[in-house]
Design a protein around this motif. Structure first.
Motif, PDB file in Angstrom:
ATOM      1  N   CYS A  36       0.845  -1.194   0.000  1.00  0.00           N
ATOM      2  CA  CYS A  36       0.000   0.000   0.000  1.00  0.00           C
ATOM      3  C   CYS A  36       0.880   1.243   0.000  1.00  0.00           C
ATOM      4  N   HIS A  37       1.991   1.152   0.757  1.00  0.00           N
ATOM      5  CA  HIS A  37       2.899   2.281   0.865  1.00  0.00           C
ATOM      6  C   HIS A  37       3.357   2.723  -0.520  1.00  0.00           C
ATOM      7  N   LYS A  38       3.742   1.733  -1.290  1.00  0.00           N
ATOM      8  CA  LYS A  38       4.260   2.028  -2.629  1.00  0.00           C
ATOM      9  C   LYS A  38       3.142   2.579  -3.533  1.00  0.00           C
ATOM     10  N   ARG A  39       1.944   1.953  -3.404  1.00  0.00           N
ATOM     11  CA  ARG A  39       0.824   2.368  -4.258  1.00  0.00           C
ATOM     12  C   ARG A  39       0.443   3.821  -3.983  1.00  0.00           C
ATOM     13  N   TYR A  40       0.309   4.148  -2.699  1.00  0.00           N
ATOM     14  CA  TYR A  40      -0.088   5.520  -2.345  1.00  0.00           C
ATOM     15  C   TYR A  40       0.967   6.524  -2.792  1.00  0.00           C
ATOM     16  N   LYS A  96       0.240   9.579  -5.314  1.00  0.00           N
ATOM     17  CA  LYS A  96       0.514  10.955  -4.917  1.00  0.00           C
ATOM     18  C   LYS A  96       1.384  11.633  -5.966  1.00  0.00           C
ATOM     19  N   LYS A  97       2.394  10.914  -6.399  1.00  0.00           N
ATOM     20  CA  LYS A  97       3.306  11.485  -7.391  1.00  0.00           C
ATOM     21  C   LYS A  97       2.580  11.769  -8.697  1.00  0.00           C
ATOM     22  N   VAL A  98       1.671  10.857  -9.079  1.00  0.00           N
ATOM     23  CA  VAL A  98       0.921  11.045 -10.325  1.00  0.00           C
ATOM     24  C   VAL A  98       0.048  12.291 -10.208  1.00  0.00           C
ATOM     25  N   ARG A  99      -0.607  12.448  -9.051  1.00  0.00           N
ATOM     26  CA  ARG A  99      -1.461  13.636  -8.841  1.00  0.00           C
ATOM     27  C   ARG A  99      -0.635  14.912  -8.969  1.00  0.00           C
ATOM     28  N   GLU A 100       0.539  14.884  -8.319  1.00  0.00           N
ATOM     29  CA  GLU A 100       1.414  16.061  -8.367  1.00  0.00           C
ATOM     30  C   GLU A 100       1.819  16.370  -9.802  1.00  0.00           C
TER      31      GLU A 100
END
Ligand code: GTP
Length: 523
Positions: free
Chosen positions: A3-7, A11-15
């Motif tokens: 989950c850590h990696k997925r989130y 987040k990076k994609v949103r940014e």
């Protein structure tokens, strides 16, 4: 993935998207307005959607044509560049199971149909008994007269029919088929072990926990006794080849007999590509084989149901329409819960709407609906059945002497008892819950390489690239079978690998997660 990696990725994609939007705004670009599609109140919405669908299909065909043209040109260029002497011209002789990697690579460069024929001939040659596996839903359609003729002509080989997937047809129908087939050849009623989580994606940890010891399988004892009895009469160890059209359950039968995941099993057709020798005990050795190759002269329904998707080019819409044309329309409507239909296109449109298969703009995705029906009819869970012919007529390659000869050496009384017991034990559907289907009869196959029709050069190249890809996957899977196949084939799990190994792989993966570098991996 943790989950850590997925989130972190999300987040990076949103940014990243936010940044792009900001830059676009600075440059004065506005987001294009979304097409709202045709409103529900519009008259003739259905017709308009269908027209749009047709236009899209035409466009796709055009694109396909252009792609083929491009490939043709590339092919020409390559031909000029490479030395023609390098091309594989003659068929190489296939080595035994366990062949070395370079030889495997050579095989993969051949036409896969040629490889299938060669491997099949090897299996027939090496076997004393051949088990022709039939899908109980269409037993006649799973019989190949050409292969049977080769076995009969060999003079000393035995042919036994295995009526597999008998849990998918009504009990009375199973009895009728058994009566019909035993007039000709010894027939065993079988229900192989199947993974109940067939359709779901199974996690790697869950997969290794699946054990064969407590799973339901019918006909195993009967078949083993039949083979054991024959071996005793013969007085020497025997080899038993398992043959049949794709997806009839050849590998599943071997796994059930061995109580181990020894052969690859899956919903995709034509999974087994070379012979595999599995010793059952000191006296009996089983040989798995690649499927029969279907002759292009068969009816389109037979081609749709029996062509391995990995080596044949079949259009889903045509295949599904052919299947639909031979199924009882009333029962199809009830099964798929769609309104009555006048033609297959109308059925697929209704099915797509019912299952929520839409394209962009909201039009029903007819192609996906056709694919869905096709995969269900070639898969392992849909219940449909055919009626056996009212009169038994032996195929041309059989006569009374051959029939008697094929039955000699087997304990048929014991087999009959076992079959009766299994028919009682197997819980099939009622005839109201399954679909009546009109079979096209025996399916012609190709056994000689010379009879294989030549593929157009462009298609050969496409298939060649596909095979090379899968060869690479195979090489990877040699390193970690469970890992690889779980991604390639989510529907079905594959042969046994020591459980510790997959857990090690999982551990390694988890460790890797923290070392994930967004800027390199995402970019
Ligand atoms: N319901 C049911 N499904 C079965 C049975 N036997 C096999 N299957 C399913 O049928 C599918 C195909 O089985 P395989 O054993 O891979 O068939 P195969 O003949 O070896 O296929 P290829 O390698 O493609 O030639 C799998 O999804 C199995 O789970 C059976 O007795 N009953």
């Amino acid at each position: 993935m943790t989950c850590h990696k997925r989130y972190k990725i999300k987040k990076k994609v949103r940014e990243h998207h936010r940044k792009l939007r900001k830059e676009a705004k600075k440059r004065g670009h506005k987001k294009p307005r979304k097409d709202p599609g045709i409103p529900n109140s519009a008259p003739f919405k259905e017709t308009l959607l269908r027209e749009a669908e047709l236009r899209k299909q035409q466009l796709e065909e055009l694109k396909q044509q252009q792609k083929l043209d491009r490939q043709k040109e590339q092919d020409k260029k390559r031909k000029l560049e490479t030395d023609p002497a390098d091309e594989p011209s003659n068929v190489e002789s296939v080595e035994e199971f366990g062949q070395s990697k370079p030889k495997k690579a050579k095989l993969s460069k051949q036409n896969p149909k040629t490889v299938h024929c060669l491997e099949l001939k090897k299996v027939i040659e090496a076997s004393d008994i051949l088990l022709e596996v039939l899908d109980a839903r269409d037993p006649l359609g799973c019989r190949c007269p050409q292969v049977e003729e080769v076995i009969v002509q060999s003079g000393h080989k035995k042919l036994v029919l295995v009526l597999n997937k008998s849990d998918l047809i009504p009990k009375e129908n199973l009895e009728n088929w058994l009566n019909y087939l035993t007039k000709e050849l010894p027939t065993v009623v079988f229900k192989a072990f199947t993974n109940p989580k067939d359709k779901r994606k199974i996690t790697k940890v869950k997969k290794k926990a699946v054990s064969f010891k407590h799973k339901v399988c019918f006909g195993k004892e009967g078949l083993l006794k039949l083979l054991g009895g024959f071996q005793e009469t013969l007085g020497k160890p025997i080899q038993v080849g398992v043959i049949g059209f794709p997806n009839v359950g050849k590998s599943s039968i071997i796994n059930s007999l061995k109580q181990e995941r020894i052969c690859n099993v899956g919903i995709s057709m034509g999974l087994t590509r070379s012979m595999q020798v599995v010793p059952l005990d000191k006296q009996i050795t089983i040989i798995d084989s690649p499927c029969f190759i279907v002759s292009p002269l068969n009816s389109s329904t037979a081609l749709a149901l029996r062509s391995p998707a990995s080596i044949e080019v079949v259009k889903p819409l045509e295949a599904a329409s052919a299947i639909l044309s031979q199924a009882d329309a009333r029962q199809v409507v009830l099964k798929y819960n769609v309104p009555n239909y006048k033609n297959s296109l109308e059925f697929f449109t209704n099915l797509a709407q019912r299952r929520g298969l839409h394209q962009k703009g909201g039009s029903p995705n007819v192609e996906r609906a056709a694919k869905l029906l096709w995969s269900e009819w070639t898969g392992a869970s849909l219940c449909y059945y055919c009626q056996p012919p009212t009169l038994w007529t032996p195929p041309p390659h059989f006569n009374e002497n051959i029939v008697a000869d094929m039955k000699r050496g087997f304990n048929l009384e014991e087999l009959e008892k076992n079959n009766a017991h299994n028919i009682q034990a197997i819980r099939g559907p009622s005839s109201g819950n399954s679909i009546l289907f009109w079979s096209s009869g025996l399916t012609n196959g190709i056994i000689e390489e010379k009879d294989i029709p030549e593929l157009p050069k462009v298609m050969q190249q496409g298939k060649q690239e596909e095979r090379e890809d899968s060869e690479d996957k195979e090489r990877l899977s040699d390193m970690s079978p469970i890992e690889e196949t779980s991604e390639a084939l989510p529907e079905e799990s594959i042969a046994g690998e020591p459980s510790t190994r997959s857990s090690i792989i999982l551990d390694e993966k988890t460790k890797e997660d923290d070392a994930y570098d967004f800027s390199t991996d995402y970019a």
